[in-house]
Design an enzyme around this catalytic site. Sequence first.
Site, PDB file in Angstrom:
ATOM      1  N   PRO A 135      51.586  71.420  12.643  1.00 51.89           N
ATOM      2  CA  PRO A 135      52.251  72.328  13.588  1.00 51.89           C
ATOM      3  C   PRO A 135      53.614  71.773  14.030  1.00 51.89           C
ATOM      4  O   PRO A 135      53.725  70.583  14.329  1.00 51.89           O
ATOM      5  CB  PRO A 135      51.281  72.382  14.778  1.00 51.89           C
ATOM      6  CG  PRO A 135      49.964  71.911  14.250  1.00 51.89           C
ATOM      7  CD  PRO A 135      50.251  71.008  13.094  1.00 51.89           C
ATOM      8  N   GLY A 167      53.635  67.953  18.732  1.00 50.22           N
ATOM      9  CA  GLY A 167      53.264  66.588  19.095  1.00 50.22           C
ATOM     10  C   GLY A 167      52.555  65.826  17.991  1.00 50.22           C
ATOM     11  O   GLY A 167      52.087  64.718  18.201  1.00 50.22           O
ATOM     12  N   LEU A 168      52.479  66.420  16.784  1.00 51.90           N
ATOM     13  CA  LEU A 168      51.773  65.742  15.685  1.00 51.90           C
ATOM     14  C   LEU A 168      52.734  65.101  14.682  1.00 51.90           C
ATOM     15  O   LEU A 168      52.328  64.745  13.576  1.00 51.90           O
ATOM     16  CB  LEU A 168      50.835  66.726  14.971  1.00 51.90           C
ATOM     17  CG  LEU A 168      49.591  67.150  15.765  1.00 51.90           C
ATOM     18  CD1 LEU A 168      48.820  68.241  15.028  1.00 51.90           C
ATOM     19  CD2 LEU A 168      48.660  65.971  16.022  1.00 51.90           C
ATOM     20  N   GLY A 169      53.978  64.981  15.065  1.00 48.97           N
ATOM     21  CA  GLY A 169      54.921  64.233  14.217  1.00 48.97           C
ATOM     22  C   GLY A 169      55.380  64.996  12.991  1.00 48.97           C
ATOM     23  O   GLY A 169      55.625  64.400  11.942  1.00 48.97           O
ATOM     24  N   SER A 170      55.531  66.318  13.122  1.00 51.90           N
ATOM     25  CA  SER A 170      55.881  67.127  11.946  1.00 51.90           C
ATOM     26  C   SER A 170      57.232  66.711  11.349  1.00 51.90           C
ATOM     27  O   SER A 170      57.363  66.599  10.123  1.00 51.90           O
ATOM     28  CB  SER A 170      55.900  68.612  12.299  1.00 51.90           C
ATOM     29  OG  SER A 170      56.776  68.840  13.385  1.00 51.90           O
ATOM     30  N   ALA A 191      58.806  63.766  11.561  1.00 56.14           N
ATOM     31  CA  ALA A 191      58.717  62.437  10.928  1.00 56.14           C
ATOM     32  C   ALA A 191      57.993  62.534   9.595  1.00 56.14           C
ATOM     33  O   ALA A 191      58.364  61.867   8.620  1.00 56.14           O
ATOM     34  CB  ALA A 191      57.988  61.467  11.855  1.00 56.14           C
ATOM     35  N   ALA A 192      56.965  63.384   9.527  1.00 54.15           N
ATOM     36  CA  ALA A 192      56.189  63.494   8.285  1.00 54.15           C
ATOM     37  C   ALA A 192      57.024  64.134   7.171  1.00 54.15           C
ATOM     38  O   ALA A 192      56.995  63.670   6.027  1.00 54.15           O
ATOM     39  CB  ALA A 192      54.920  64.297   8.535  1.00 54.15           C
ATOM     40  N   ASP A 206      56.682  57.281  16.188  1.00 55.57           N
ATOM     41  CA  ASP A 206      56.249  58.350  15.274  1.00 55.57           C
ATOM     42  C   ASP A 206      56.587  57.998  13.826  1.00 55.57           C
ATOM     43  O   ASP A 206      55.721  58.060  12.944  1.00 55.57           O
ATOM     44  CB  ASP A 206      56.925  59.684  15.642  1.00 55.57           C
ATOM     45  CG  ASP A 206      56.379  60.275  16.928  1.00 55.57           C
ATOM     46  OD1 ASP A 206      55.623  59.577  17.637  1.00 55.57           O
ATOM     47  OD2 ASP A 206      56.716  61.444  17.225  1.00 55.57           O
TER      48      ASP A 206
HETATM   49  C1  MEV Z   1      56.111  61.127  20.949  1.00 56.06           C
HETATM   50  O1  MEV Z   1      55.140  61.198  19.919  1.00 56.06           O
HETATM   51  C2  MEV Z   1      55.921  59.899  21.763  1.00 56.06           C
HETATM   52  C3  MEV Z   1      56.883  59.734  22.938  1.00 56.06           C
HETATM   53  O2  MEV Z   1      56.528  58.527  23.589  1.00 56.06           O
HETATM   54  C4  MEV Z   1      58.321  59.691  22.492  1.00 56.06           C
HETATM   55  C5  MEV Z   1      58.687  58.421  21.752  1.00 56.06           C
HETATM   56  O3  MEV Z   1      57.973  57.433  21.813  1.00 56.06           O
HETATM   57  O4  MEV Z   1      59.748  58.420  21.101  1.00 56.06           O
HETATM   58  C6  MEV Z   1      56.721  60.868  23.946  1.00 56.06           C
END
Ligand code: MEV
Length: 332
Positions: free
Chosen positions: A103, A107-110, A112-113, A154
């Site tokens: 998604p 918040g699942l690192g899309s 970066a992946a 991430d």
């Molecule tokens: C995001 O997955 C994690 C945060 O701590 C941001 C970061 O570390 O860069 C919110």
Amino acid sequence: MAPEKQMTTATAPGKIILVGEHAVVYGRPAIAAPVWQCVATAAIAPAPPASGVTISAVDIDRRFALAEAGDDEPLAVVARLAMKHLGVQNLPDLHIELHSDIPIAGGLGSGAALSTALVRALFAHFGQVVEPEVVSAIVYESERFYHGAPSGIDNTVVAFGQPIWFIKGKAAEPFWPAAPLTLVIADSGVPSPTKETVGAVRRLWERETARCEAIFDEIAGLAQRARLAIEQGDQRTLGQLFDANQALLEALTVSSETLERLIDAARRAGALGAKLSGGGRGGNIIALVEPARIDAVSAALRTSGARRVIVTRIEPRSFGAHSHRPATRGSG
Ligand code: MEV
């Protein structure tokens, strides 16, 4: 005879933060793990002569010629950096297609992946082995675009593909749980770019520095205890640490009613603990469960409005089959 058409593919996992998001931006330790149930894939195929490098990221609706893309295009930035590392002087004729079922802004690192899959596929295409540290450093440049001032957690966990203990600016420490951890991840369906929540915490920190620093210290203590609990297979304690971390994330104003409804539903259905994971205010929550509670917790999350529920297991070392998943090269 026509030359053989070679296709190179590589994948990269999604990620969750188990403990320590946001505090990690301020130098505290955090724990993250890959999620191999949702992945980004890059496929590289030779293109007609003089077509240059074209990149098409289907799920985020981006298509561009590398030669024409500016430095505000994160995928172009990582592709150029990877080619520089590879020592490729003249751009070859290649078509790169990226897909992801992670998604977006969840918040699942899309981001970066996608970048990691792209970098791995490029190294594989040019026949070079690449260390996760190098992939991570290249992908960090695109994370800066998505996140503003990212800690680097991430890109690091996605590049390593295994659980990590992470402190900003230090070498990541991959580590393994003593016993499998089962996590149910629920996507709230509310997009929440990490850049915005990191910015919100920054503003709070500027107004209330001492209070925020004290919260970050408490989170650091939870991360220390969580690593111990994971390495000792003490899931009850880990669940309690998830709950304590959630309370501190609420104090940092990055939770939301929607996330708390999901967290509450997971706890009521028997989860050992639950918290938001990643930037917060939207995105996903994670619940630590005993295997016997997977169905009950998943059903409760769906009933409470989760758009998607993913069950993942973090395995002890002997099961660690996914680490450094190789890129593959084959005939297309
Ligand atoms: C995001 O997955 C994690 C945060 O701590 C941001 C970061 O570390 O860069 C919110």
